[in-house]
Scaffold this active site. Structure first.
Site, PDB file in Angstrom:
ATOM      1  CD1 TRP C 169      -3.889  -0.421   1.357  1.00 15.05           C
ATOM      2  CD2 TRP C 169      -2.062  -2.353   1.938  1.00 15.05           C
ATOM      3  NE1 TRP C 169      -4.686  -1.239   2.046  1.00 15.05           N
ATOM      4  CE2 TRP C 169      -3.528  -2.612   1.599  1.00 15.05           C
ATOM      5  CE3 TRP C 169      -1.162  -3.180   1.067  1.00 15.05           C
ATOM      6  CZ2 TRP C 169      -4.574  -3.634   1.976  1.00 15.05           C
ATOM      7  CZ3 TRP C 169      -1.784  -4.728   0.648  1.00 15.05           C
ATOM      8  CH2 TRP C 169      -3.108  -4.558   1.219  1.00 15.05           C
ATOM      9  CB  ILE C 203       2.770  -0.951  -6.987  1.00 20.82           C
ATOM     10  CG1 ILE C 203       3.544  -1.557  -6.261  1.00 20.82           C
ATOM     11  CG2 ILE C 203       2.221   0.250  -5.781  1.00 20.82           C
ATOM     12  CD1 ILE C 203       4.059  -0.884  -7.391  1.00 20.82           C
ATOM     13  CE  LYS C 204      -5.727   0.594  -1.154  1.00 27.72           C
ATOM     14  NZ  LYS C 204      -6.219  -0.642   0.352  1.00 27.72           N
ATOM     15  CB  VAL C 205      -1.077   3.873  -5.971  1.00 25.46           C
ATOM     16  CG1 VAL C 205       0.401   4.143  -5.425  1.00 25.46           C
ATOM     17  CG2 VAL C 205      -1.629   3.938  -7.335  1.00 25.46           C
TER      18      VAL C 205
END
Lengths: 313, 313, 313, 313, 313
Positions: C169, C203-205
């Protein structure tokens, strides 16, 4: 094994045979072998003050091989330096001179009123490079002192378990002290005691002045009439603070720029006061090799002779 | 093994055969193999400055495969990058180019007058990815310097025990220095000495200016008449600070925006001063691949030739 | 194994078969299995915002079993939660849905302009609970960022050695950024690059705005005419920052309170821009289960279809 | 094994049989064995408030044996205390009462607006003393909270691996909260959730008031009409925050000085709201043993009966 | 094994036979062997106050052998000192006197309103030197107290696992206390309780005054009419705070400069109040050996006789 070396080793009954073997290597090497006196060449100035300030006055000294050669030719008991300098010569000069790996260092690119040092090498590094001892700096009086003592504790325990000796550079400095206090007789004596209680085998301090820094100490010095007027008396008192002469205490050579007679007078005072010897850096490697060899010979001549003016402790 | 490479490896007598093998891989790969010169491609800009600032001028460079290909086609000695970039290509390009894993990094989303870096990869990562060396940045002069030196010490010990080489990016910076001081000749020389004493095999610094930062150093530079007027002289002095040429010192390519002739003149000065080579990032991957290959060929042409104006140290 | 999943896994050549197995589990589970798209249910709000704020709007969500059931019934690729929530259902629902153990968390009982997270679970916890991956939050731009990167490094190394995947995150936040800067296009792109360089697999954005936060970045965006006017263009650019589409980048669903069409428009933009999917928390579990299932079906319908308006990268 | 205990253990599917065994020991010991209710005697006041303030009102309580005897005679489920108190009786009373080792503690010789605790015992200590569980205090809302959560994580992981249960004292306190906020309903509910997400098996909190501390929470409590007017309602809500009743939540007995009827009314409210029991320190050991036994009997009478006014959750 | 020693050891049921063996060595050595009373010689003043202040009044005391001899000739139960002093005599005096290794220390070159100590030796050091126990100082009330408690916890756990006893110097001091508060009866009692709860076997405190430091404590002392007017009463109360006499509590000899009758009166009060003995440093080694032996004989005469005025607890 001379009686004097045997006597000195007798003070280290807490250590294992491995550490005694390495202590005896330091005491039985070079021109002063067996006398119980030590002259050590330390070269950590490149890290501590920068390379140009350290080596430009004698450019061959930029080369790490130079210092091994100087220490060997001069008949020093040992050569002490940081990791990089020892790595650069340990194989070529293996077995020719006892080595002391300086395991913490600082530089002057950033300075702090409370100095500290970085851990720059390990006990394992000392073992793989064939060293006899580790060298560790502490700054009693600095806000970082307790942490440094704790780091020394861990290093010393590992070193002793692995049969190495422990040399402590004990330099009082920091918020707890005035500038004059850094070399005050009470403070230097205290610095020796702290290093000795922390388990150091060999303790390096600066020569003390007659200044007394701490009020509570001054009261005792005056009440007990402790003699500290001459350099010889002060050296004798410092030795007393080193477990009554049962810990090897050596003295650094002071600032680089003074004439040789001043330096030799200091050596005579150290010798007269029962000091175990000297650790001479800038006064060795910052002059040409012939000049350095001449100076070191003069120093060793003094230590080899009978002390002026007074018996040992 | 050419005589020059053998000579260079001779300076690393403290290391085990595994580390010497990896050092020789770096020296014996690519177009400059065997010359004792190195041109390395580093790509940590994506982390250090952000992806758009780094790769938008040449969009294929967003792809991690691009840099492996560029380094291989250009005949570089090695390719250096953070964990993510190496993980993304290490299998596809296994064995085609020596790799250097950058194990600490910083970004510019938050800046500090006393810079520091995060530990972003481990020695174990370098081993599992087949790297020859780890890369570690230190900031001499930063309030974090002592801690960084200690981190490097731990990484270097583990790397050497596992037969890897250690490349140190030594960038003076922080509260202890002015902006001009970061590239001052005394400071760059000091930065090389510190990295060398910490046990680095290869040291990367910026090209120095003729500025002198520290008063105590200036006194020595003037008294000893150390020649630092030309870039070639300054490179020669920096090499001297790297154990009199016994440590591999390479220079970064400077800011991205200048014309190629300026860059090539710098390369000529590095070569003339006895420098071991260059590490060229932004000047390589921020132009199209043909332009980058042309530039890198020109750089290697210089390093392959005899140095202009002057012998080695 | 579909060609698309094979293609995606091809970007992870640095990983061992264990980690590739777990990545393929995530990509091959649920309704979107094999499409290369992911919809993940995350439920860390109970920790991050408090239980009443999180679950009172849909009281069955207080029960940890509810979220397992919701994720399974909706056909999500995975369910991500902190230690307590996973421990409470991992046995009852063993093997029914890939699990991601969130290993660090923060609460809002105390807030700081420089946010940080507590380490709340370990890689060993993830293994004993049968998880496919660990989830780790970093705050690029916070004064704690370097320490967080170092923690992630240690967790990621252990996770990869044990065959787990690493989901990051990456939430820019802290003293280095303005409030608008937290979702600025340059900052979100940078946050993706940092996570990718740190070795993240997924990947979390947040979805970026067209705002540009850093002056040095703005100069490049303008000079290179990087298209960032539409959400689709911005998603495409963010994917580029994720190693040119070779890292799985997914987007969070934003604030809980907006109408479904706005949400679905965002999903369409993510899909059109080449995004790998969504991670939808509050928009899932804060409505009744039938409403949540309907919404998640609509989202998956979009990801299953051909992207509107534009090819992949 | 009663159906109720079986039902409670069913909430802990993530744990190994060793931990379930110890949880069932706690639930199946003493007068309330098998009911799913717990009354625990905690005696950490000597450390937390000082010995005279704790034990002078009932001097036999200075003796560590007293508390073992009191807990055994009263039929408590367990006795919880710091290391010294347990070491002083663990052999003499081995096997007579389940023990909970409190592994962190603080004193009031120095207080801080952001409280913290010292680590005062280890999981290994708990194992060698034959304990069923460790007890750990966290202060959500304190500036030290993230570090405390991380410490708990490490202790809990080791405890669970060794088959121990984990009891968390979750006491909101510190710079993030007002004095009233420490027992606000939203904050107590949040404190339970945090402990549960951190993996606690048993959570101890204070009884909440109807005050709401956080604005963002108040909005939800009002919008969702969460009933919190009575103590019973508040207990019920707190249980809901503990994974909808799937985590054992017990309540402390409050300040020492109030009349017994007030205390028993609180017990009735806890029971009516579905609470799992009480942990009664000062109200037990600060009165004479007969008075304490009488009071504890009255409390257990309530928990053994059917709850007043209302079903469980 | 006398009944009294057996009774005392009965309070340590949590310990293994190794630790009980070492506790009994301390209790069964010297002139007071078997009486349950202890007179210990501690010599950490060289570190804590400096060598001249400590040893100049009686110069033979500079020599580490002196203190072993003094403790042996006087018939003390044990000799306690830092690492260096024990290393210097442990082999020569092996088996002649039980040793306590002081494992943390501080100096007065830098003082802080919140004192702390450096870790200066390890449990492993105590084992290799043949010690019966480690000695550890804590400063309840200092801002460093929680960290010190945690360090003690780790040392104590390792010591007990290896069959050593744990002696705690519990000295209230720091920002939480006034100067008078450091020896206030409530604070000394609290200091004993903290050390006991931390698992100390033997606790050393200063003799308390009748001052009460904390308001909350004063209320209890007054309400419960705790007798603290005489030194004997205060000692009795302090013993009560040490688990009702089930922990060995000994008292330090106070400042060096007072006449012997005052000192002996204090010993009589300690004995009358049920104290377990004394630890006498400056009053022993700062006078000539004959004078010290005479004084220590007088102290032991008191402890060997029946206590004046009052039974034990």
């Amino acid at each position: 094994m001379t009686p004097r070396v045997e006597e000195i080793l007798g003070g280290y009954g807490g250590d294992n045979p491995g550490t005694l073997t390495n202590l005896s290597r330091l005491l039985n090497h070079g021109r002063l072998a067996g006398t119980g006196k030590l002259v050590i060449l330390p070269v950590d100035q490149g890290f501590e003050h920068g390379p140009a300030r350290s080596f430009a006055p004698n450019p061959p000294a930029y080369d790490p091989r130079y210092h091994f050669e100087l220490a060997i030719e001069a008949g020093c008991n040992a050569y002490a330096a940081p990791l990089g300098f020892l790595e650069a010569g340990a194989r070529a000069f293996a077995g020719e001179i006892p080595l002391i790996l300086k395991v913490n260092d600082d530089d002057v690119l950033l300075t702090d009123k409370d100095p500290d040092q970085a851990l720059t090498a390990s006990v394992q590094d000392a073992l793989r490079l064939g060293c006899c001892a580790i060298g560790f700096t502490i700054y009693p009086g600095s806000a970082h002192q307790l942490q440094m003592f704790g780091q020394l504790r861990a290093y010393a325990e590992e070193a002793k378990r692995n049969g190495l000796a422990v040399v402590v550079w004990s330099y009082p400095r920091g918020a707890g002290l005035t500038k004059d206090g850094e070399t005050a007789i009470d403070v230097i004596g205290y610095a020796v005691q702290i290093a000795a209680q922390l388990g150091a085998h060999i303790i390096k301090v600066k020569l003390p002045t007659a200044h007394i820094e701490q009020d509570a100490a001054r009261a005792v010095y005056e009440a007990q009439h402790i003699p500290i007027a001459t350099q010889t008396e002060r050296v004798r008192h410092v030795l007393q603070c080193g477990f009554a002469g049962r810990r090897i205490v050596i003295f650094s050579g002071g600032a680089a720029v003074f004439d040789d007679e001043t330096l030799l007078d200091e050596i005579r005072a150290i010798h007269a006061g029962g000091g175990f010897g000297s650790i001479l850096g800038r006064n060795s490697f910052q002059r040409s090799k012939p000049a350095a060899l001449k100076m070191l010979k003069a120093v060793m001549d003094i230590y080899e002779g009978a002390p002026d003016g007074g018996a040992n402790l």
